[in-house]
Design a protein around this motif. Structure first.
Motif: not given
Lengths: 476, 476
Positions: A1-2, A4, A8-10, A13, B155-157, B218, B245-246, B248-251, B283-285, B312
């Motif tokens: 996975m990529r 974080l 990639s954040l707002n 911020a 932050l994520l949006i 995200k 999540c891994e 699709f690189s999702l938090v 490694p998933v955040p 993180i």
């Protein structure tokens, strides 16, 4: 996975800056940890956090108002009224019982706008202050003034072109929040050479310049008494500011959290914008913010405050209610703190004498410390400091020599940050560089609080540091 | 001047919806005021707020944990330890003194991330729960879980195309906050017919559909135990979700605020996502949210909670610190509430016996009420209700006849809102229509809490109302 990553954040911020708890405060915290762990490697034996108006913090230890805490203790554990009846004055027990009847448990969510009885008491407080009626339905209790300011800026910023007029210097909550919601800060300069006064003409110039650049001004922020300046507006200026808001259709955001911190109340009294707007019978939408963190209350940790809306329509009040309801309710400890602030003991009640003594002491200590500090700072070579008539701070200007500025550049710091870092490293005193508040190009300041009890030792350290600095870098 | 109007405000705010405190809750508040004013015009003598998980509210009156409140009372007014030494158990006094040494006054701002000692205690609690180490530097204390969720979504949006996967039905904090920050909600359906289970395949479908539509996913929101469903995930599903999540690189945003509300802990235990992520060495955040408002604590009014960040990076942690520092610090009353939640009295300590009795009672009452209510609701014509193994709610499905739907349409309401309004008008019971949480097209639900003490009278009212409803509108 990529992973974080920041990018990639707002992006808004990333733009946020908040110097009051920035680089210096973080370093001060590290020094404090080192001292706690027993280190003797530092040239000081304690850290003095003068970066933030936090009267009850360790080392400053301004005592809380006993009445407030007695009521709060009874609200936490009502059985105490029977288990330890002699520990509490009668008016405290009565007050806690009245609040309990209304609220029930302080472990329950309240009305999202705040407990109705407490809002009624706030309205009465405002009415007594201004001589004009206040409607509890227009009052929102909050978790401190910052939460209310943030909410309003998030509502007013409706596009990346929306502009908010802010004083320079300003409390950086404003620039931070405007950046967060992707609006435009429209700075207007306060005039240090006339006691940090506010000039309506300079605001008008800033407005016209912003409009030419395509910014749509939405609101005017006024901090009165000023932060970091401590200046107080006179009523004539306030009237002009209200008329300016009328002319440009601006919402007036009045940050009045220091309204009870007046060191020269006769020469520099406080007049609320609510009163001025009512005197003028003006249609200007006004939001006035108050807090229990400042004043004589100093209850920062409770997170309590309120804002009052004037000339704001019911449909907008409903929108505000909806927005605050998503966060459920402000902390009950803060709400009952607001109640104690707006309804202190009255003459004749059992708690009154102690309350009077405690609050008088806080007022007079702060006034005398401010005066002493301003005088001694003013006496230093290359330092000039307005003797602030209000709030909790001084904002001295420091002249920095070319050599000092060059050294700062080499260190990759703003010159005032460079000065402030050296002050922290040598003395353990943490202040906030003026660049965190904004200042005229080529001028340098720092903000420090007037809360430290041992003023002689404290100012002595500032003086010693400054003299060494001048020896090292020369005068400007 | 132009007046301030809704259309000049942030359009995202207009889109926000939060049904838990929406139309029904506002109407319920009005009824409560009427009753308080002595009105006899209503067909009920009290309002029961089953719309919100607020155990200590008036009328429900779940007592607070005595230990928590004793510690808090001493923190409010430390002199009590000497003024009323016999009122407090020894371990309470020791705990309050330990906290006081660390914190000083609870009227002072703390570290913006939360008091270091309390974060250390949270880390220990997590480690004991999961068997994996937890780092206090990765923990942020908050003013309730909502504040943390809101921060992370903000932050994520990072663009109007940023998508957040949310379960349907969901706690409407998520849709409200996504709307506020102008992101895209990507709904995935939970399966009511297998106990509101989560299907990894249906999430993957939702993801792929969203991507085709140009949305950039995200984060994945999981509420476990579920709200409003009360469902618990099994570990196998949790592992699949982490792997998704891994892929699709999702938090992963894990809302685990109901982790202590388990009614069938043997059949349906709780496993944290932290443990699953660590088990898989993934490694998933992950951001996991917890709160003192739920569980046996029920201290909603204190506004306390925390989130733990896993995988993180330090630079993102620094960004989070910066953002929370603008709001200064979470309420100290909430922070010490967190401490009491993660460090309850231990066997052998003076407070233990009472603490055990109080918490056992809350657990068993909630479990038995949930079971009874689910059974009796299930027995009603046209009602089916999953017997929820966790959290504080039931989410019964109600079949509504064409006649009922037609009447709703005429009234301009969603059919389930129409049903819920009638329930409030006739019985004083306030629930939240399923449309506030999201539901399958053409299905109708409502959410109610299982907190009301007099379950017979309470369910009796629900039954009576429903039977009258069916008489009036017929069965589907």
């Amino acid at each position: 996975m990529r992973p974080l990553t920041l990018d990639s954040l707002n992006p808004n911020a990333l733009k946020v800056e908040y110097a009051v708890r920035g680089e210096l405060a973080i370093k001060a915290e590290e020094y404090r940890e080192q001292l706690k762990a027993g280190s003797h490697a530092l040239p000081f034996d304690r850290v003095i956090s003068s970066n933030i108006g936090n009267p009850q913090q360790k080392g400053l230890d301004q005592p809380p108002i006993t009445f407030t805490r007695q009521v709060a203790a009874l609200m936490e554990w009502p059985a105490l009224a029977e288990l330890a009846p002699d520990a509490f004055p009668k008016d405290v027990i009565a007050r806690a019982q009245e609040l309990s009847r209304e609220i029930g448990s302080i472990g329950a969510y309240s009305h999202s706008q705040g407990v109705p009885l407490i809002r009624k008491n706030v309205a009465q407080f405002i009415q007594n202050r201004d001589g004009y009626p206040s409607d509890p339905a227009h009052i929102f209790l909050t978790g401190g003034a910052s939460a209310g300011v943030s909410l309003f800026l998030s509502l007013l910023i409706n596009s990346p072109r929306a502009g908010i007029l802010i004083p320079i210097p300003q409390y950086p909550l404003y620039t931070a929040t405007i950046a967060q919601f992707n609006g435009v800060a429209i700075p207007y300069l306060l005039d240090e050479y006339s006691g940090w006064s506010t000039s309506v003409e300079s605001i008008e110039e800033a407005l016209e310049k912003a409009q030419k650049e395509g910014t749509v001004p939405k609101a005017l922020v006024i901090i009165n008494p000023g932060n970091p300046t401590g200046a107080l507006l006179d009523e004539t200026t306030q009237e002009k500011l209200v008329k300016l808001c009328e002319k440009f259709s601006l919402v007036l955001l009045a940050d009045e959290v220091y309204q009870a911190n007046l060191h020269q109340p006769k020469e520099h009294p406080f007049t609320s914008f609510k009163k001025v707007v009512k005197n003028l019978n003006s249609p200007v939408p006004l939001v006035s913010f108050h807090s229990i963190s400042k004043g004589v209350s100093g209850e920062c940790g409770r997170r309590g405050g309120y804002f009052e809306c004037t000339n704001i329509s019911d449909e907008i009040l409903a929108l505000i209610y909806k927005m605050v309801s998503v966060g459920l309710c402000p902390p009950l400890s803060g709400q009952i703190g607001v109640d104690s602030m707006v309804r202190p003991p009255r003459e004749g009640e059992e708690s009154y004498v102690l309350w009077k003594k405690e609050t008088d002491t806080i007022h007079s200590d702060l006034a005398s410390r401010t005066k002493t500090m301003a005088a001694r700072l003013n006496a230093l070579p290359g330092v000039s400091c307005v003797d602030s008539p209000g709030a909790l701070y001084l904002f001295p200007q420091i002249k920095l020599s070319d050599k000092a500025q060059e050294a700062a550049r080499k260190a990759g710091k703003e010159p005032d940050a460079f000065y402030s870092l050296a002050l922290l490293d040598e003395t353990g005193i943490c202040v906030v560089p003026g660049s965190g508040f904004g200042q005229k190009e080529g001028e340098w300041h720092y903000r420090l609080t007037c809360l430290c009890p041992g003023v002689d030792e404290y100012v002595g350290k500032l003086e010693g540091f400054h003299r060494r600095w001048v020896q090292k870098y020369g005068e400007q």
